[in-house]
Design a protein around this motif. Sequence first.
Motif, PDB file in Angstrom:
ATOM      1  N   SER A  43       0.923  -1.376  -0.146  1.00  0.00           N
ATOM      2  CA  SER A  43       0.076   0.227   0.108  1.00  0.00           C
ATOM      3  C   SER A  43       0.773   1.293   0.128  1.00  0.00           C
ATOM      4  O   SER A  43       0.610   2.288  -0.684  1.00  0.00           O
ATOM      5  CB  SER A  43      -0.891   0.067   1.365  1.00  0.00           C
ATOM      6  OG  SER A  43      -1.747  -1.097   0.968  1.00  0.00           O
ATOM      7  N   ASP A 164      -6.000  -1.175  -4.899  1.00  0.00           N
ATOM      8  CA  ASP A 164      -5.394  -1.708  -3.643  1.00  0.00           C
ATOM      9  C   ASP A 164      -6.446  -2.638  -2.735  1.00  0.00           C
ATOM     10  O   ASP A 164      -7.305  -1.943  -2.115  1.00  0.00           O
ATOM     11  CB  ASP A 164      -4.911  -0.563  -2.821  1.00  0.00           C
ATOM     12  CG  ASP A 164      -4.100  -0.937  -1.544  1.00  0.00           C
ATOM     13  OD1 ASP A 164      -3.628  -2.147  -1.477  1.00  0.00           O
ATOM     14  OD2 ASP A 164      -3.376  -0.211  -0.791  1.00  0.00           O
ATOM     15  N   GLU A 165      -6.118  -3.914  -2.879  1.00  0.00           N
ATOM     16  CA  GLU A 165      -6.960  -4.950  -2.104  1.00  0.00           C
ATOM     17  C   GLU A 165      -8.430  -4.320  -2.277  1.00  0.00           C
ATOM     18  O   GLU A 165      -9.108  -4.431  -1.220  1.00  0.00           O
ATOM     19  CB  GLU A 165      -6.398  -4.941  -0.779  1.00  0.00           C
ATOM     20  CG  GLU A 165      -5.340  -5.561  -0.504  1.00  0.00           C
ATOM     21  CD  GLU A 165      -4.874  -5.915   0.796  1.00  0.00           C
ATOM     22  OE1 GLU A 165      -5.751  -6.091   1.546  1.00  0.00           O
ATOM     23  OE2 GLU A 165      -3.774  -6.114   1.129  1.00  0.00           O
TER      24      GLU A 165
HETATM   25 MG   LIG Z   1      -1.950  -2.603   2.025  1.00  0.00          MG
END
Ligand SMILES: [Mg+2]
Length: 245
Positions: A43, A164-165
Amino acid sequence: MAQLDIRGLEARYSDLTVLDGINLTVERGEIVSLIGPSGSGKSTLLRVITGLLPPRAGTVSVGGEMVNYADRASLRRAREKLAIVFQQYNLFGNMNVLRNVMVAPVTIKKRVRAEVEADARRLLDKVGLGHKLDAYPDELSGGQQQRVAIARALCLKPDILLLDEVTSALDPERVGEVLDTIKLLAAEQMTLLIVSHEMAFVREVSHRVVFMAEGKVQEIGPPAQIFDAPLMPRTQAFVSRIMRH
Ligand SMILES: [Mg+2]
Ligand SMILES: Nc1ncnc2c1ncn2[C@@H]1O[C@H](COP(=O)(O)OP(=O)(O)O)[C@@H](O)[C@H]1O
């Protein structure tokens, strides 16, 4: 020319080194996925690329132009080429779906409203929400909200989409619909940099997979290498651990 070219990138949170000499390129139309244990810096890498955290060293070039993160004009030019979708979709609760997708292009980018609306309708159709234009976020499932967030990011016409996820906060039965949406983008040769724990998905869509640990890129290779025949012991340990469940 790579769409994204990262060299020797370092980042810290106070005295904690979180990115430690990252080198990575993403070519036009390429799909690159970042995997690795929690806390490995995935991240943070996306945060640095998008200018949310200034790098301590190294360079990032977006669309062939090196970004000067201390210079607002340079950062703005880079951001025009990037869009990011997070785990938390953060839609505006007081706006319907169509408005959510249109608001940034109209108010920030000053694009012609009718054109933006046509784009927004087309994109919402693409993500399977053409029938929900008037709905408000709290009337939608998490998977639907995340698909709105993806349409909203696409309406900015990015050259590179960073994810991101985006399925991590979803109920398991909602994960598939969001992954299917991303697969559509992949099929259209959108340039994607994806952080995901969905290993079957990563394996299916990625051209290259990047294994990160402890703020470093440990190994980069095609999915068959990373998942079936990783070169580095660190990658082997991670992959065998995640493949067991
Ligand atoms: Mg992360
Ligand atoms: N805002 C922050 N302040 C201080 N440390 C942070 C912050 N965000 C992340 N970290 C630390 O940076 C490291 C990398 O985190 P992160 O990039 O979120 O990893 P990943 O996304 O791979 O799980 C971790 O050690 C994490 O605790």
